[in-house]
Design a protein around this motif. Structure first.
Motif, PDB file in Angstrom:
ATOM      1  N   ILE A 177       2.971   2.144   2.212  1.00  0.00           N
ATOM      2  CA  ILE A 177       3.173   2.620   3.582  1.00  0.00           C
ATOM      3  C   ILE A 177       4.630   3.023   3.754  1.00  0.00           C
ATOM      4  O   ILE A 177       5.537   2.275   3.403  1.00  0.00           O
ATOM      5  CB  ILE A 177       2.831   1.522   4.591  1.00  0.00           C
ATOM      6  CG1 ILE A 177       1.355   1.158   4.500  1.00  0.00           C
ATOM      7  CG2 ILE A 177       3.186   1.956   6.009  1.00  0.00           C
ATOM      8  CD1 ILE A 177       1.008  -0.126   5.208  1.00  0.00           C
ATOM      9  N   GLN A 178       4.840   4.205   4.301  1.00  0.00           N
ATOM     10  CA  GLN A 178       6.205   4.666   4.524  1.00  0.00           C
ATOM     11  C   GLN A 178       6.664   4.288   5.918  1.00  0.00           C
ATOM     12  O   GLN A 178       5.919   4.410   6.899  1.00  0.00           O
ATOM     13  CB  GLN A 178       6.289   6.177   4.335  1.00  0.00           C
ATOM     14  CG  GLN A 178       6.073   6.586   2.879  1.00  0.00           C
ATOM     15  CD  GLN A 178       6.447   8.015   2.640  1.00  0.00           C
ATOM     16  OE1 GLN A 178       7.607   8.391   2.583  1.00  0.00           O
ATOM     17  NE2 GLN A 178       5.441   8.857   2.491  1.00  0.00           N
ATOM     18  N   GLU A 225      -8.583  -0.684  10.675  1.00  0.00           N
ATOM     19  CA  GLU A 225      -7.429  -1.343  11.272  1.00  0.00           C
ATOM     20  C   GLU A 225      -7.634  -1.317  12.786  1.00  0.00           C
ATOM     21  O   GLU A 225      -7.307  -0.341  13.454  1.00  0.00           O
ATOM     22  CB  GLU A 225      -6.122  -0.601  10.928  1.00  0.00           C
ATOM     23  CG  GLU A 225      -5.745  -0.581   9.477  1.00  0.00           C
ATOM     24  CD  GLU A 225      -4.879  -1.758   9.050  1.00  0.00           C
ATOM     25  OE1 GLU A 225      -4.565  -2.613   9.904  1.00  0.00           O
ATOM     26  OE2 GLU A 225      -4.503  -1.817   7.866  1.00  0.00           O
ATOM     27  N   TYR A 253      -4.600   3.123   5.845  1.00  0.00           N
ATOM     28  CA  TYR A 253      -4.440   3.532   4.455  1.00  0.00           C
ATOM     29  C   TYR A 253      -5.752   3.354   3.696  1.00  0.00           C
ATOM     30  O   TYR A 253      -6.491   2.397   3.920  1.00  0.00           O
ATOM     31  CB  TYR A 253      -3.376   2.664   3.777  1.00  0.00           C
ATOM     32  CG  TYR A 253      -3.346   2.761   2.272  1.00  0.00           C
ATOM     33  CD1 TYR A 253      -3.994   1.811   1.481  1.00  0.00           C
ATOM     34  CD2 TYR A 253      -2.681   3.805   1.645  1.00  0.00           C
ATOM     35  CE1 TYR A 253      -3.976   1.909   0.102  1.00  0.00           C
ATOM     36  CE2 TYR A 253      -2.656   3.900   0.272  1.00  0.00           C
ATOM     37  CZ  TYR A 253      -3.299   2.958  -0.492  1.00  0.00           C
ATOM     38  OH  TYR A 253      -3.282   3.056  -1.864  1.00  0.00           O
ATOM     39  N   ARG A 268       0.802  -1.232   0.000  1.00  0.00           N
ATOM     40  CA  ARG A 268       0.000   0.000   0.000  1.00  0.00           C
ATOM     41  C   ARG A 268       0.833   1.281   0.000  1.00  0.00           C
ATOM     42  O   ARG A 268       0.305   2.373   0.164  1.00  0.00           O
ATOM     43  CB  ARG A 268      -0.959   0.006   1.184  1.00  0.00           C
ATOM     44  CG  ARG A 268      -1.957  -1.138   1.145  1.00  0.00           C
ATOM     45  CD  ARG A 268      -2.651  -1.323   2.485  1.00  0.00           C
ATOM     46  NE  ARG A 268      -1.746  -1.888   3.486  1.00  0.00           N
ATOM     47  CZ  ARG A 268      -2.063  -2.067   4.757  1.00  0.00           C
ATOM     48  NH1 ARG A 268      -3.253  -1.717   5.194  1.00  0.00           N
ATOM     49  NH2 ARG A 268      -1.199  -2.589   5.595  1.00  0.00           N
ATOM     50  N   PHE A 272       2.607   4.389  11.313  1.00  0.00           N
ATOM     51  CA  PHE A 272       1.506   4.228  10.350  1.00  0.00           C
ATOM     52  C   PHE A 272       0.274   3.667  11.051  1.00  0.00           C
ATOM     53  O   PHE A 272       0.359   2.736  11.857  1.00  0.00           O
ATOM     54  CB  PHE A 272       1.935   3.274   9.242  1.00  0.00           C
ATOM     55  CG  PHE A 272       0.784   2.771   8.414  1.00  0.00           C
ATOM     56  CD1 PHE A 272       0.275   1.492   8.616  1.00  0.00           C
ATOM     57  CD2 PHE A 272       0.191   3.579   7.464  1.00  0.00           C
ATOM     58  CE1 PHE A 272      -0.783   1.028   7.864  1.00  0.00           C
ATOM     59  CE2 PHE A 272      -0.872   3.123   6.711  1.00  0.00           C
ATOM     60  CZ  PHE A 272      -1.366   1.844   6.919  1.00  0.00           C
ATOM     61  N   PHE A 303       9.473   5.201   8.711  1.00  0.00           N
ATOM     62  CA  PHE A 303      10.258   6.384   9.029  1.00  0.00           C
ATOM     63  C   PHE A 303      11.456   6.063   9.916  1.00  0.00           C
ATOM     64  O   PHE A 303      11.403   5.173  10.773  1.00  0.00           O
ATOM     65  CB  PHE A 303       9.388   7.414   9.750  1.00  0.00           C
ATOM     66  CG  PHE A 303       8.440   8.148   8.842  1.00  0.00           C
ATOM     67  CD1 PHE A 303       7.247   7.575   8.446  1.00  0.00           C
ATOM     68  CD2 PHE A 303       8.750   9.417   8.383  1.00  0.00           C
ATOM     69  CE1 PHE A 303       6.374   8.244   7.600  1.00  0.00           C
ATOM     70  CE2 PHE A 303       7.889  10.103   7.542  1.00  0.00           C
ATOM     71  CZ  PHE A 303       6.695   9.509   7.159  1.00  0.00           C
ATOM     72  N   PHE A 311      -3.245   8.382   3.872  1.00  0.00           N
ATOM     73  CA  PHE A 311      -2.659   7.737   5.035  1.00  0.00           C
ATOM     74  C   PHE A 311      -2.931   8.573   6.293  1.00  0.00           C
ATOM     75  O   PHE A 311      -3.048   9.785   6.223  1.00  0.00           O
ATOM     76  CB  PHE A 311      -1.131   7.636   4.890  1.00  0.00           C
ATOM     77  CG  PHE A 311      -0.652   6.923   3.657  1.00  0.00           C
ATOM     78  CD1 PHE A 311      -0.598   7.576   2.434  1.00  0.00           C
ATOM     79  CD2 PHE A 311      -0.234   5.610   3.714  1.00  0.00           C
ATOM     80  CE1 PHE A 311      -0.148   6.934   1.290  1.00  0.00           C
ATOM     81  CE2 PHE A 311       0.224   4.946   2.590  1.00  0.00           C
ATOM     82  CZ  PHE A 311       0.270   5.613   1.374  1.00  0.00           C
ATOM     83  N   TYR A 351      -0.928   8.916  10.036  1.00  0.00           N
ATOM     84  CA  TYR A 351       0.202   8.551  10.869  1.00  0.00           C
ATOM     85  C   TYR A 351       0.027   9.176  12.244  1.00  0.00           C
ATOM     86  O   TYR A 351      -0.539  10.264  12.386  1.00  0.00           O
ATOM     87  CB  TYR A 351       1.520   9.047  10.259  1.00  0.00           C
ATOM     88  CG  TYR A 351       1.952   8.308   9.021  1.00  0.00           C
ATOM     89  CD1 TYR A 351       1.523   8.725   7.759  1.00  0.00           C
ATOM     90  CD2 TYR A 351       2.779   7.194   9.095  1.00  0.00           C
ATOM     91  CE1 TYR A 351       1.920   8.054   6.617  1.00  0.00           C
ATOM     92  CE2 TYR A 351       3.174   6.518   7.953  1.00  0.00           C
ATOM     93  CZ  TYR A 351       2.733   6.953   6.726  1.00  0.00           C
ATOM     94  OH  TYR A 351       3.120   6.277   5.596  1.00  0.00           O
TER      95      TYR A 351
END
Lengths: 114, 121
Positions: free
Chosen positions: A102-103, B61, B50, A100, B47, A105, B35, B37
């Motif tokens: 998703i980052q 989620e 999404y 997806r 995270f 960090f 997203f 965060y």
């Protein structure tokens, strides 16, 4: 352990003294990016890279350089730092496809330019 | 125009109550991802959830759900049964461009300015 590693975590420097903040990821991610975080402004993208030798400007690229010679590393270079580059910097990585986008960090680098 | 707008600088919520954090976005790209965060006081970025622009259903989620209203360009985060550990900054972000190996594509990411959530015992 999957991670994004930034070094140094803290840095105090003086105006005009070139510095490099390193970023390395061990997840074989194609996409890497640098952000700066300032109070009231959120995170702003400086540069990003879609793969080795492929980089592009984000929203605030002025005063910064990057290079992507290896997939795992994406250093941020400040050739002549100025006080307005005092900030909290984050490196992030993600897959281009799958997961997806998703980052993940790094822990951040707090930079002060005097 | 701002690409990501979070209009709530700070929010309070009672423990065990639900809370909604607002996020609106602006893009002309048909392919994008949204997203959320979380950034606790310790500083790391975590995270949460999404939503892809082509996803038909709202993402969930665990205690987090995303109320995605595409026509209104909003992607609000709903936290159910708030816990003290939910106290943190919350950032909405958008990736523009296809999430694929499409040659010549791009994936610029924009964050909002964040919402500081405080959960009250």
């Amino acid at each position: 352990e999957a991670q994004v590693t930034q070094n140094p975590r803290y840095l105090i420097t003086v105006t005009g003294k070139k510095l490099t903040v390193t970023c390395s990821q061990n997840m074989n991610h194609e996409y890497m990016s640098w952000y700066r975080q300032d109070p009231g402004l959120g995170l702003r993208q400086i540069y990003y890279s879609m793969n080795v030798e492929v980089t592009d400007k984000g929203d605030v690229p002025e005063g910064y350089k990057v290079s992507r010679k290896e997939k795992r590393n994406f250093p941020l270079i400040l050739e002549s730092p100025s006080p307005n580059q005092t900030s909290l910097y984050f490196c992030a990585s993600s897959r281009i496809a799958g997961d997806r986008g998703i980052q993940y960090f790094g822990a951040g680098t707090r930079l002060s330019v005097l | 125009a701002q690409k990501i707008t979070q209009t709530q600088p700070g929010m309070f919520v009672q423990e065990k109550e639900a809370v909604t954090l607002d996020c609106t976005y602006d893009t002309s790209d048909p392919s994008y991802g949204l997203f959320w965060y979380k950034q606790p006081s310790s500083g790391e970025m975590i995270f949460l959830i999404y939503q892809g622009s082509y996803d038909q259903q709202n993402a969930t989620e665990g205690r987090y759900s995303l109320n995605f209203q595409k026509a209104r360009k909003s992607a609000n985060l709903v936290i159910s049964a708030s816990q003290l550990g939910d106290s943190a900054m919350y950032f909405c972000a958008m990736r523009e461009g296809p999430h694929s190996y499409y040659r010549g594509g791009y994936q610029k990411v924009t964050f909002g300015i964040g919402t500081k959530l405080q959960v009250i015992p």
